[in-house]
Design a protein around this motif. Structure first.
Motif, PDB file in Angstrom:
ATOM      1  N   UNK A 724       0.794  -1.392   0.110  1.00 33.93           N
ATOM      2  CA  UNK A 724       0.051  -0.018  -0.183  1.00 33.93           C
ATOM      3  C   UNK A 724       1.061   1.401  -0.168  1.00 33.93           C
ATOM      4  N   UNK A 725       2.091   1.319   0.618  1.00 28.55           N
ATOM      5  CA  UNK A 725       2.680   2.365   0.839  1.00 28.55           C
ATOM      6  C   UNK A 725       3.525   2.522  -0.807  1.00 28.55           C
ATOM      7  N   UNK A 726       4.020   1.593  -1.379  1.00 29.47           N
ATOM      8  CA  UNK A 726       4.436   1.619  -2.669  1.00 29.47           C
ATOM      9  C   UNK A 726       3.386   2.354  -3.621  1.00 29.47           C
ATOM     10  N   UNK A 727       2.115   1.775  -3.547  1.00 29.46           N
ATOM     11  CA  UNK A 727       1.014   2.248  -4.433  1.00 29.46           C
ATOM     12  C   UNK A 727       0.643   3.929  -4.169  1.00 29.46           C
ATOM     13  N   UNK A 728       0.736   4.316  -2.870  1.00 32.71           N
ATOM     14  CA  UNK A 728       0.618   5.945  -2.762  1.00 32.71           C
ATOM     15  C   UNK A 728       1.828   6.380  -3.022  1.00 32.71           C
ATOM     16  N   UNK A 729       2.811   6.041  -2.813  1.00 31.19           N
ATOM     17  CA  UNK A 729       4.084   6.687  -3.419  1.00 31.19           C
ATOM     18  C   UNK A 729       4.359   7.141  -4.799  1.00 31.19           C
ATOM     19  N   UNK A 730       3.672   6.067  -5.468  1.00 32.89           N
ATOM     20  CA  UNK A 730       3.716   6.166  -6.981  1.00 32.89           C
ATOM     21  C   UNK A 730       2.531   7.257  -7.418  1.00 32.89           C
ATOM     22  N   UNK A 731       1.674   7.302  -6.496  1.00 30.31           N
ATOM     23  CA  UNK A 731       0.577   8.066  -6.985  1.00 30.31           C
ATOM     24  C   UNK A 731       0.916   9.806  -6.729  1.00 30.31           C
ATOM     25  N   UNK A 732       2.006   9.909  -5.889  1.00 32.78           N
ATOM     26  CA  UNK A 732       2.542  11.028  -5.725  1.00 32.78           C
ATOM     27  C   UNK A 732       3.359  11.798  -6.642  1.00 32.78           C
ATOM     28  N   UNK A 733       2.651  12.091  -7.807  1.00 32.19           N
ATOM     29  CA  UNK A 733       3.309  12.593  -8.989  1.00 32.19           C
ATOM     30  C   UNK A 733       4.179  13.953  -8.798  1.00 32.19           C
ATOM     31  N   UNK A 734       3.743  14.743  -7.862  1.00 36.07           N
ATOM     32  CA  UNK A 734       4.841  15.922  -7.746  1.00 36.07           C
ATOM     33  C   UNK A 734       6.212  15.454  -7.061  1.00 36.07           C
ATOM     34  N   UNK A 735       5.883  14.531  -6.071  1.00 32.31           N
ATOM     35  CA  UNK A 735       7.283  13.803  -5.739  1.00 32.31           C
ATOM     36  C   UNK A 735       8.153  13.140  -6.664  1.00 32.31           C
ATOM     37  N   UNK A 736       7.246  12.152  -7.462  1.00 29.74           N
ATOM     38  CA  UNK A 736       7.935  11.554  -8.515  1.00 29.74           C
ATOM     39  C   UNK A 736       8.757  12.368  -9.428  1.00 29.74           C
ATOM     40  N   UNK A 737       8.109  13.545 -10.026  1.00 30.08           N
ATOM     41  CA  UNK A 737       8.858  14.430 -10.995  1.00 30.08           C
ATOM     42  C   UNK A 737       9.849  15.088 -10.247  1.00 30.08           C
ATOM     43  N   UNK A 765      -4.114  -0.774 -12.040  1.00 35.05           N
ATOM     44  CA  UNK A 765      -3.795  -0.671 -13.540  1.00 35.05           C
ATOM     45  C   UNK A 765      -4.307   0.552 -14.178  1.00 35.05           C
ATOM     46  N   UNK A 766      -5.089   1.460 -13.546  1.00 34.35           N
ATOM     47  CA  UNK A 766      -5.492   2.907 -13.950  1.00 34.35           C
ATOM     48  C   UNK A 766      -4.207   3.544 -13.616  1.00 34.35           C
ATOM     49  N   UNK A 767      -3.500   3.464 -12.484  1.00 35.06           N
ATOM     50  CA  UNK A 767      -2.357   4.183 -12.197  1.00 35.06           C
ATOM     51  C   UNK A 767      -1.296   3.832 -13.152  1.00 35.06           C
ATOM     52  N   UNK A 768      -1.059   2.546 -13.424  1.00 34.38           N
ATOM     53  CA  UNK A 768      -0.085   2.061 -14.348  1.00 34.38           C
ATOM     54  C   UNK A 768      -0.257   3.048 -15.860  1.00 34.38           C
ATOM     55  N   UNK A 769      -1.470   2.906 -16.208  1.00 34.42           N
ATOM     56  CA  UNK A 769      -1.651   3.509 -17.601  1.00 34.42           C
ATOM     57  C   UNK A 769      -1.560   4.895 -17.606  1.00 34.42           C
ATOM     58  N   UNK A 770      -1.849   5.545 -16.323  1.00 32.89           N
ATOM     59  CA  UNK A 770      -1.705   7.192 -16.032  1.00 32.89           C
ATOM     60  C   UNK A 770      -0.227   7.232 -16.418  1.00 32.89           C
ATOM     61  N   UNK A 771       0.773   6.745 -15.481  1.00 28.62           N
ATOM     62  CA  UNK A 771       1.948   6.811 -15.806  1.00 28.62           C
ATOM     63  C   UNK A 771       2.692   6.599 -16.967  1.00 28.62           C
ATOM     64  N   UNK A 780      10.999   5.217 -17.760  1.00 29.73           N
ATOM     65  CA  UNK A 780       9.806   5.002 -16.921  1.00 29.73           C
ATOM     66  C   UNK A 780       8.456   4.260 -17.875  1.00 29.73           C
ATOM     67  N   UNK A 781       8.370   5.221 -18.817  1.00 28.94           N
ATOM     68  CA  UNK A 781       7.610   4.767 -20.080  1.00 28.94           C
ATOM     69  C   UNK A 781       8.043   3.599 -20.585  1.00 28.94           C
ATOM     70  N   UNK A 782       9.157   3.294 -21.130  1.00 29.04           N
ATOM     71  CA  UNK A 782       9.588   2.316 -21.513  1.00 29.04           C
ATOM     72  C   UNK A 782       9.653   1.012 -20.973  1.00 29.04           C
ATOM     73  N   UNK A 783      10.051   1.200 -19.483  1.00 30.70           N
ATOM     74  CA  UNK A 783       9.723  -0.088 -18.413  1.00 30.70           C
ATOM     75  C   UNK A 783       8.455  -0.471 -18.456  1.00 30.70           C
TER      76      UNK A 783
END
Length: 908
Positions: A724-737, A765-771, A780-783
């Motif tokens: 769950x932490x990983x899922x929320x981390x990946x949704x934090x787009x500002x931090x990821x950028x 799945x929705x998160x994955x396709x958004x990223x 990231x897009x290639x992986x």
């Protein structure tokens, strides 16, 4: 009588008939009747061609009168070229007759060749092919040892030049058969040394251009011509550009000293196009041409070795003395030859990108002849040839047997030597310089050669000497390359590694690993390649030490950041390969990595933080440590999945073995089988107990896989705490950028968790396709694009509604993403893991991709698709056509796409 093939088989009868024909036509002047009968016979019967050529040649020799030959050529020239289009057999026979006659009477034919020129523009390619062959024969035979007055000699040479120019022009003939035949004739002329230095580069340029011809037979002839030109080149045994430039500069200086007022323009430009010089009267003189070539060869032989050390480093010693070749004219001739040699070297070197493309051709002949040409280029040290040859390695996976054999033979010829030490050095250098794809191909071919014995035990010993630094001057990089090759060989012969287990541990994980960080990764690969017996031996002698080393490699920070991920990947794999209970050590690794990130005991702070939105802890942790932790926990999870599957397979194998033994016990002869055993097995079968055992095993396997992530359980285990932490981390787009490297590691971990657990996959799945659509990093897009292919294989029902989004990756702005999308979708569609209908027009668009590699991959996809079943392209063409019409495509691109698709349909 000539119409009777049996009569012509008797040599005495045939000779008598030939004498009669020649005598009637020449001595008694029955010329018109004889010519008409001869031509009629040749149009009807192919077996009379050679005897008739003999008859005409004998008549000329006996009576010193070539009127019969001249009359026949005149009649052939008068024939309407369109008649030969209808009479293909007659055209072929007449063509053969002309070639045979040229072989026997070259000088006579050369004086009458003008009568046949109109047929060069005719519609029959067979006649054109024959005339091309005639011109080739004439150049080789009629113009050798030309004697006589200067004026007649000049006329002969001009005639020869005109014929050569016609041959150059015919290289652009409308017929592929004629273009191919012309290139073959040029190859024959090169072999006979009938092409002058002045024209050599024109021929080379034409051959290089024909490498991109649309016809496979023309490309094959062009490749063979270049091979022949390299083999018989007049410029010396090596064709390095730098070496020619260095030598040319030195001799230009010498020429300036001999004649200070020499014009600055190239000496070669002042020579006639045929490479001939002029005498004092302004007439062409070919006598100096042989001197030019000979001087060039001698100069190349004398300077090749002396220039190499300087030219390789780009340094030329201008003051170094050069051999004196003679007077001013001889020096000028040598400079002209060197300039021609430099042009030829550059011309051949410039073909390397085209040759790389030809190695990816769907035509096996293209691939085989390209490899032969590259081998010849390497022999003559042409710039770029060695790098191109390495591009052939992936072709070992070709399903075409001839292509694989061509690659294997080339590999053996280039890299396998009589000296085991030299072979070992070639192989380790190849391993050092190869990328991941080439390494996989190298492993395949090394395994094949080990099984055949082409890589000998002495070569294996030499590789161990390089790895153990027993060879003076060995570098850490060479040691790593040697171990890499030994790991490849060990895949087929497990006993290779057992004799040096201690060396692998001491050197692979010792001080040399800090000098060459990839050495530790290679040592981990070696541990995975051990046989079961060798693994037990390792555990009994060095078990504690080796696991301590692997744990240190994963959790410590002595490896560079760019190497650590690759090394940790193999180290975790090695733990799961050799540890008796790998999950215990793996859990310790996860805990230690977690502690290094958050400085907490069991991850409770992480769990609390994930539930609160993931902000407080992330403001204090180090991004590098967090990235490493996510990599470790996700890679452990993936290895746990494969370990679980291997355990299930082992149990199934044991059960199958037990069932087989039970079945054999029931068939004991002479009625000795136990009645109770037979009765018990019958009852078990009726009750379905055997089937229930399989069901229990499947249930346990499914439960073990789910417990890795605990996607469907309220109680989460060690790895499940991270999900769950990983899922929320990946949704934090500002931090990821803000931290791109954290997004790369985080999305990779998220994708691995999704591959393991269906529930976690569906939730993200929705998160994955958004990223995959919006991530700024193309890595990231290639992986993520690659992972979509894995998910489609593992959970096809979950990915089916997202098919359109998967095809959308073909429109990505990044070349690497589009390339991976083409590869992933090709794999899924060709292996029937994804429906081809609906969005295939997106793949068709890639046929005109701006990147040539992607367009070639798309062509290969449609080529393979056309072979499946009832040709799916044919059924999909209307849908593709309709959708392409709605796209903003250039007219040329649209036509090219449709032309290729229709061509694919026609082939099948």
């Amino acid at each position: 009588m000539f119409e009777n093939a049996i009569l012509l088989k008797d040599s005495e009868t045939k000779d008598a008939l030939c004498r009669i024909i020649g005598t009637c036509a020449t001595k008694y002047h029955y010329m018109a009747q004889s010519c008409a009968s001869i031509l009629h016979l040749m149009h009807k019967h192919d077996f009379v061609v050679t005897p008739m050529a003999d008859a005409v040649a004998r008549a000329e020799k006996k009576y010193a009168d070539g009127s019969l030959a001249s009359s026949l050529i005149r009649e052939i020239g008068r024939t309407n070229p369109k008649d030969y289009v209808k009479d293909t057999v007659g055209a072929e026979n007449i063509g053969r007759f002309l070639v045979e006659l040229t072989d026997r009477l070259p000088k006579l034919i050369s004086t009458n060749i003008g009568l046949l020129v109109p047929h060069f523009g005719g519609e029959s390619y067979k006649i054109r092919n024959a005339l091309v062959g005639v011109l080739g024969k004439l150049v080789m035979k009629a113009f050798k040892d030309v004697e006589g007055e200067v004026s007649s000699k000049s006329i002969w040479l001009r005639t020869k030049q005109a014929m050569l120019e016609i041959l150059l022009e015919r290289c652009r003939d409308v017929s592929a058969y004629t273009r191919s035949r012309v290139l073959q004739v040029w190859g024959e002329l090169c072999e006979e040394h009938s092409v002058s230095i002045g024209m050599w580069n024109e021929v080379a340029a034409v051959a290089a251009g024909r490498l991109e011809d649309k016809s496979a037979i023309v490309r094959k002839s062009a490749l063979n011509l270049l091979i022949m030109m390299l083999q018989h080149n007049p410029f010396g045994p090596q064709l390095r550009i730098a070496s020619f430039e260095a030598t040319l500069e030195q001799y230009k200086k010498k020429l300036n000293e001999l004649q200070p007022n020499l014009a600055s323009e190239s000496v070669l430009d002042g020579l006639p196009s045929d490479g001939d010089t002029c005498n004092g009267d302004g007439e062409v003189d070919s006598g100096n041409e042989e001197e030019v070539g000979q001087a060039a060869k001698e100069q190349q032989d004398s300077l090749t070795d002396s220039c190499l050390p300087h030219t390789e480093e780009g340094i030329v010693e201008n003051d170094s003395p050069v051999p004196d070749v003679g007077n001013l004219e001889q020096t000028r001739a040598l400079v002209a030859s060197l300039e021609a040699g430099l042009r030829f070297s550059k011309c051949v070197s410039a073909t390397m990108p085209t040759l790389v493309q030809l190695m990816a051709s769907s035509s096996a002949t293209d691939v085989e002849n390209t490899i032969l040409l590259l081998m010849r280029c390497k022999q003559f040290q042409v710039d770029g040839s060695e790098a191109c040859l390495r591009k052939m390695l992936p072709l070992v996976f070709s399903q075409d047997k001839s292509t694989y054999e061509a690659v294997e033979n080339a590999f053996v010829t280039i890299y396998i030597r009589k000296s085991s030490m030299e072979t070992a050095k070639n192989l380790l250098n190849l391993a050092i310089d190869s990328n991941i794809g080439d390494l996989a191909a190298l492993e395949f071919i090394v395994g094949a050669l080990v099984s055949k014995g082409d890589i000998s035990t002495s070569t294996i010993s030499a590789l161990w000497d390089f790895f153990c630094f027993n060879v003076s001057g060995t570098t850490a990089e060479q040691s790593r390359g040697a171990l890499s090759v030994l790991c490849m060989a060990a895949k087929l012969s497990h006993g290779i590694l057992v004799s040096h287990l201690q060396d692998i541990i001491d050197i692979g994980f010792g001080r040399w690993a800090k000098v060459e960080p990839l050495l530790a990764r290679t040592a981990c690969v070696a541990l995975q390649r051990l046989s079961e017996a060798d693994k037990k031996k390792l555990l009994s002698s060095n078990g504690t030490r080796i696991f301590g080393i692997l744990e240190s490699l994963i959790t410590s920070f002595w490896l560079p950041e760019n190497i650590w991920y690759a090394a940790a990947d193999k180290a975790i794999g090695a733990i799961y390969a050799i540890h008796p209970t790998p999950e215990t050590l793996a859990s310790d690794l996860v805990k230690k990595s977690l502690s290094s990130v958050f400085d907490c005991g069991g991850g409770h702070e992480l769990q609390n933080d994930s539930e609160n939105g993931g902000s407080s802890v992330l403001s204090t942790v180090q991004v590098t440590k967090l990235s490493r932790y996510l990599f470790i926990v996700s890679h452990v999870a993936m290895n746990q999945l494969t370990y679980t599957e291997s355990c299930v397979r082992r149990i199934q194998k044991q059960k199958a073995k037990k069932d087989k033994m039970d079945a054999e016990s029931q068939h004991v002869p002479d009625g000795m089988a136990s009645a109770d055993a037979v009765k018990e097995n019958g009852i078990n079968a009726e009750l379905g107990l055997a089937a229930s055992e399989d069901a229990i095993l499947d249930s346990l396997s499914e439960r073990a896989e789910k417990e890795i992530i605990s996607g469907g359980s309220a109680e989460k285990n060690l790895i499940g705490h991270c999900a769950p932490f990983l899922s929320k981390l990946c949704r934090n787009f500002s931090l990821m950028q803000k931290f791109p490297e954290l997004q790369a590691s985080g999305m990779l971990a998220l994708c691995r968790f999704m591959i393991i657990d269906a529930n976690f996959c569906e939730a993200n799945l929705q998160l994955l396709f958004t990223v995959v659509e919006n991530a700024p990093s193309e890595t990231v897009r290639s992986n993520c694009t690659i992972v979509l292919g894995d998910l489609a294989v593992r959970f096809p029902n979950l990915l089916e509604p997202w098919t359109e989004n998967m095809y959308a990756r073909l429109r990505d702005s990044s070349v690497s993403v589009r390339k991976n999308a083409v590869l992933v979708l090709s794999h899924l569609i060709l292996n029937d893991m994804m429906k081809v209908k609906g969005y295939i027009n997106e793949m068709a668009m890639r046929l005109e991709d701006e990147d040539e590699r992607i367009s070639n991959l798309a062509k290969l996809f449609f080529h393979e698709l056309s072979k499946k079943g009832s040709n799916p392209i044919y059924n999909l063409l209307p849908d593709i056509l309709g959708k392409l019409c709605n796209r903003n495509l250039k007219r040329e691109s649209f036509c090219n796409i449709m032309q290729f698709l229709i061509g694919s349909i026609k082939k099948v």
